[in-house]
Design an enzyme around this catalytic site. Structure first.
Site, short mmCIF file in Angstrom:
data_model
loop_
_atom_site.label_atom_id
_atom_site.label_comp_id
_atom_site.label_asym_id
_atom_site.label_seq_id
_atom_site.Cartn_x
_atom_site.Cartn_y
_atom_site.Cartn_z
N GLU A 78 -5.67 -0.66 -1.10
CA GLU A 78 -6.22 -1.67 -2.01
C GLU A 78 -6.86 -2.80 -1.22
O GLU A 78 -6.32 -3.29 -0.23
CB GLU A 78 -5.09 -2.25 -2.88
CG GLU A 78 -5.54 -3.35 -3.82
CD GLU A 78 -4.39 -4.01 -4.55
OE1 GLU A 78 -4.67 -4.79 -5.48
OE2 GLU A 78 -3.22 -3.75 -4.20
N LYS B 272 -9.49 -1.55 -11.81
CA LYS B 272 -8.10 -1.75 -12.20
C LYS B 272 -8.02 -2.23 -13.64
O LYS B 272 -8.72 -3.15 -14.05
CB LYS B 272 -7.44 -2.77 -11.27
CG LYS B 272 -5.93 -2.91 -11.48
CD LYS B 272 -5.32 -3.87 -10.46
CE LYS B 272 -3.81 -3.98 -10.64
NZ LYS B 272 -3.21 -4.93 -9.67
N CYS C 60 -2.10 -0.73 -7.14
CA CYS C 60 -0.92 -1.59 -7.07
C CYS C 60 0.07 -1.25 -8.18
O CYS C 60 0.41 -0.08 -8.38
CB CYS C 60 -1.34 -3.06 -7.09
SG CYS C 60 -0.03 -4.19 -6.59
#
Length: 248
Positions: A16, A73, A125
């Protein structure tokens, strides 16, 4: 350098926000990387922030195909990636030169990324905490990828807990999961949730391995959490009825 030394791989994954600059500002670098990996028919998947139409996204970009493809995301971290506060609080923050900008959530129904001959479901994440959110395209997905920056947690129990969460996602849909992080714990997780291989935290290293795309739909992928919720309610109601019928 690590990527160029491993161009014989089908798929190379960076973690990430591996590049701490907006996608539009590093196009020259990304173009060079894309050309390098195309010489060996490899694919590169890397984390990078993106700015488009006045909005900011925490994204992954896949290089190696004819055109770059993106995953943005969807499930953002409160106070870390957006501020869940009223407008007047934002104005107060602006007047005091405090950071108040938000990332934008990606579209909820983003299809799997088609790279390296696989249909890859990406989570960034702590998105991998929410298993049911990943089931919309479960039937089409052949491989899972989770990237994360767990550096915030240092040498604590949190990165180990995050790895355990990722293992559950692999078990639920019976797919291999490739997990790439900035400081650990990077791992290859089997469809049964077993950590097949890993590398130490806080060390520069490459984790090489061989995985196989899989097909099929598990009961959880078909039903989601509803089956467990309904079953739990039935059990509780049954226990309540039996308790009332119990002779005094």
């Amino acid at each position: 350098d690590l990527t160029l030394a491993n161009l014989d791989s089908d798929l190379i994954i960076w973690p990430e926000a591996a590049i701490p600059a907006f996608y539009s500002r590093v196009l020259d670098f990304l173009s060079v990387m894309s050309q390098d990996i195309k010489t060996t028919e490899a694919s590169l998947l890397l984390g990078i922030p993106r700015h488009e139409d006045g909005r900011f996204y925490n994204s992954m970009v896949a290089l190696g195909g004819e055109e770059p493809t993106f995953y943005d995301k969807r499930h953002l971290v409160p106070f870390g990636e957006y501020f869940p506060v009223p407008k007047f609080v934002r104005e107060w923050m602006r007047l005091r030169n405090l950071p108040y900008s938000d990332y934008q959530s990606g579209e909820s129904a983003q299809p799997p990324l088609q790279i390296a001959g696989q249909n890859i479901a990406v989570t960034i994440c702590y998105e991998d905490v929410f298993g049911e959110e990943q089931l919309e395209h479960a039937e089409d997905v052949t491989l899972l990828v989770n990237v994360s920056n767990d550096a915030w947690f240092g040498d604590s129990i949190a990165p180990h807990q995050h790895l355990q969460i990722a293992r559950m996602r692999a078990m639920e849909v019976r797919r291999f999961l490739l997990r790439t992080t900035n400081t650990g714990i990077s791992a290859i997780i089997s469809p049964g949730g077993v950590v097949a291989d890993t590398i130490p935290q806080f060390k520069t290293a490459v984790l090489n391995g061989r995985v196989q795309g899989r097909q099929g739909v598990t009961p959880y992928a078909s039903w989601g959490n509803w089956f467990i919720v309904v079953l739990s309610l039935v059990v509780l109601l049954t226990l309540g009825v039996l308790h009332r019928l119990k002779p005094s």
